[in-house]
Design a protein around this motif. Structure first.
Motif, PDB file in Angstrom:
ATOM      1  N   PHE A  57      41.122  44.654  36.018  1.00  0.00           N
ATOM      2  CA  PHE A  57      42.039  43.702  36.647  1.00  0.00           C
ATOM      3  C   PHE A  57      41.528  43.177  37.982  1.00  0.00           C
ATOM      4  CE2 PHE A  57      44.675  46.651  34.133  1.00  0.00           C
ATOM      5  CZ  PHE A  57      45.041  45.753  33.151  1.00  0.00           C
ATOM      6  N   LEU A  58      40.453  43.750  38.469  1.00  0.00           N
ATOM      7  CA  LEU A  58      39.886  43.335  39.754  1.00  0.00           C
ATOM      8  C   LEU A  58      38.900  42.185  39.604  1.00  0.00           C
ATOM      9  CD1 LEU A  58      39.250  46.879  41.269  1.00  0.00           C
ATOM     10  CD2 LEU A  58      41.164  45.329  41.738  1.00  0.00           C
ATOM     11  N   GLN A  59      38.577  41.815  38.377  1.00  0.00           N
ATOM     12  CA  GLN A  59      37.622  40.742  38.137  1.00  0.00           C
ATOM     13  C   GLN A  59      38.234  39.405  38.557  1.00  0.00           C
ATOM     14  OE1 GLN A  59      34.752  42.155  37.479  1.00  0.00           O
ATOM     15  NE2 GLN A  59      35.964  44.020  37.328  1.00  0.00           N
ATOM     16  N   THR A  88      37.915  54.055  43.138  1.00  0.00           N
ATOM     17  CA  THR A  88      37.789  52.728  42.555  1.00  0.00           C
ATOM     18  C   THR A  88      37.422  51.708  43.628  1.00  0.00           C
ATOM     19  OG1 THR A  88      39.368  53.294  40.817  1.00  0.00           O
ATOM     20  CG2 THR A  88      38.992  50.947  41.214  1.00  0.00           C
ATOM     21  N   TYR A  89      38.023  51.841  44.805  1.00  0.00           N
ATOM     22  CA  TYR A  89      37.700  50.954  45.929  1.00  0.00           C
ATOM     23  C   TYR A  89      36.234  51.105  46.341  1.00  0.00           C
ATOM     24  CZ  TYR A  89      37.575  49.185  50.718  1.00  0.00           C
ATOM     25  OH  TYR A  89      37.237  48.520  51.864  1.00  0.00           O
ATOM     26  N   GLY A 101      28.601  39.943  44.919  1.00  0.00           N
ATOM     27  CA  GLY A 101      29.957  39.416  44.769  1.00  0.00           C
ATOM     28  C   GLY A 101      30.825  39.796  45.949  1.00  0.00           C
ATOM     29  N   LYS A 102      32.112  39.618  45.763  1.00  0.00           N
ATOM     30  CA  LYS A 102      33.049  40.012  46.810  1.00  0.00           C
ATOM     31  C   LYS A 102      33.907  41.161  46.296  1.00  0.00           C
ATOM     32  CE  LYS A 102      36.318  36.407  45.537  1.00  0.00           C
ATOM     33  NZ  LYS A 102      37.115  35.296  45.960  1.00  0.00           N
ATOM     34  N   VAL A 103      34.435  41.916  47.217  1.00  0.00           N
ATOM     35  CA  VAL A 103      35.293  43.033  46.858  1.00  0.00           C
ATOM     36  C   VAL A 103      36.674  42.474  46.544  1.00  0.00           C
ATOM     37  CG1 VAL A 103      36.283  45.219  47.618  1.00  0.00           C
ATOM     38  CG2 VAL A 103      33.992  44.585  48.354  1.00  0.00           C
ATOM     39  N   ARG A 104      37.087  42.581  45.295  1.00  0.00           N
ATOM     40  CA  ARG A 104      38.384  42.048  44.861  1.00  0.00           C
ATOM     41  C   ARG A 104      39.446  43.137  44.902  1.00  0.00           C
ATOM     42  NH1 ARG A 104      41.175  38.148  43.723  1.00  0.00           N
ATOM     43  NH2 ARG A 104      41.776  38.884  41.694  1.00  0.00           N
ATOM     44  N   PRO A 134      44.231  41.147  44.662  1.00  0.00           N
ATOM     45  CA  PRO A 134      45.545  41.458  44.105  1.00  0.00           C
ATOM     46  C   PRO A 134      46.276  42.469  44.985  1.00  0.00           C
ATOM     47  CG  PRO A 134      43.773  42.183  42.618  1.00  0.00           C
ATOM     48  CD  PRO A 134      43.134  41.606  43.828  1.00  0.00           C
ATOM     49  N   THR A 135      47.585  42.364  45.020  1.00  0.00           N
ATOM     50  CA  THR A 135      48.393  43.381  45.681  1.00  0.00           C
ATOM     51  C   THR A 135      48.459  44.584  44.746  1.00  0.00           C
ATOM     52  OG1 THR A 135      49.717  41.760  46.854  1.00  0.00           O
ATOM     53  CG2 THR A 135      50.693  43.947  46.569  1.00  0.00           C
TER      54      THR A 135
END
Length: 174
Positions: A57-59, A88-89, A101-104, A134-135
């Motif tokens: 879901f972080l994509q 996960t972070y 990339g960026k950290v989503r 995302p929150t």
């Protein structure tokens, strides 16, 4: 003890690894680290201490605005301490660095930060102030009305105990 010994044997023999043909073989995308692998070796996220499977879901392409992360991990005295979300972070940061990339994902405190702030005892929102991620609504298992941190291998409960644990889960969002 028997179950723990069996689990160690299964892990050493790699019987807990699922091997699949790689559906992404030779798919030459910039962000495809598995494009040259004929087979994928898949394991449960718990093997990497990521018991909350939010990585998909972080994509960025998913356009996800909010994620509910229910944590029933056995991190600290059989209760969650945020370790899964923190891992996960950390993984997201490494992947962003490796693949440009960026950290989503919003910043997540360490397990000690969770415990010291009491974030292991109540729902917590991460990323509310950043529209680029995302929150994450983190909901830890906690003893709101009964101890619900039972052993994974216990499969049989009395009806009253089952109802008490269901009620405890419901109270997580009260």
């Amino acid at each position: 003890d028997f179950i723990e010994e069996a689990y160690i044997f299964i892990s050493e023999e790699k019987d807990d690894v699922a091997i699949y043909e790689n559906p992404f073989l030779r798919w030459d995308a910039k962000e495809n680290p598995v494009k040259d692998l004929e087979k994928l070796h898949l394991v449960d996220g718990g093997e990497a201490e990521e018991n909350i499977p939010i990585d998909p879901f972080l994509q960025d392409s998913r356009h996800v605005d909010a994620i509910f992360a229910f944590d029933n991990s056995n991190d600290n005295n059989r209760w969650p301490d945020g370790r899964s979300l923190y891992n996960t972070y950390e993984k997201a940061k490494k992947q962003a660095h490796l693949y440009g990339g960026k950290v989503r994902m919003p910043p997540i405190p360490s397990p000690n930060g969770f415990l010291n702030s009491g974030m292991n005892t109540r729902p917590v929102f991460f990323g509310c102030d950043n529209q680029d991620v995302p929150t994450i609504i983190y909901v830890p298992n906690y003893s709101w009305s009964t101890a619900s941190n039972t052993d994974t291998f216990k499969l049989d409960y009395a009806r009253e105990r089952t109802l008490a644990m269901i009620d405890n889960g419901r109270r997580a969002l009260d």
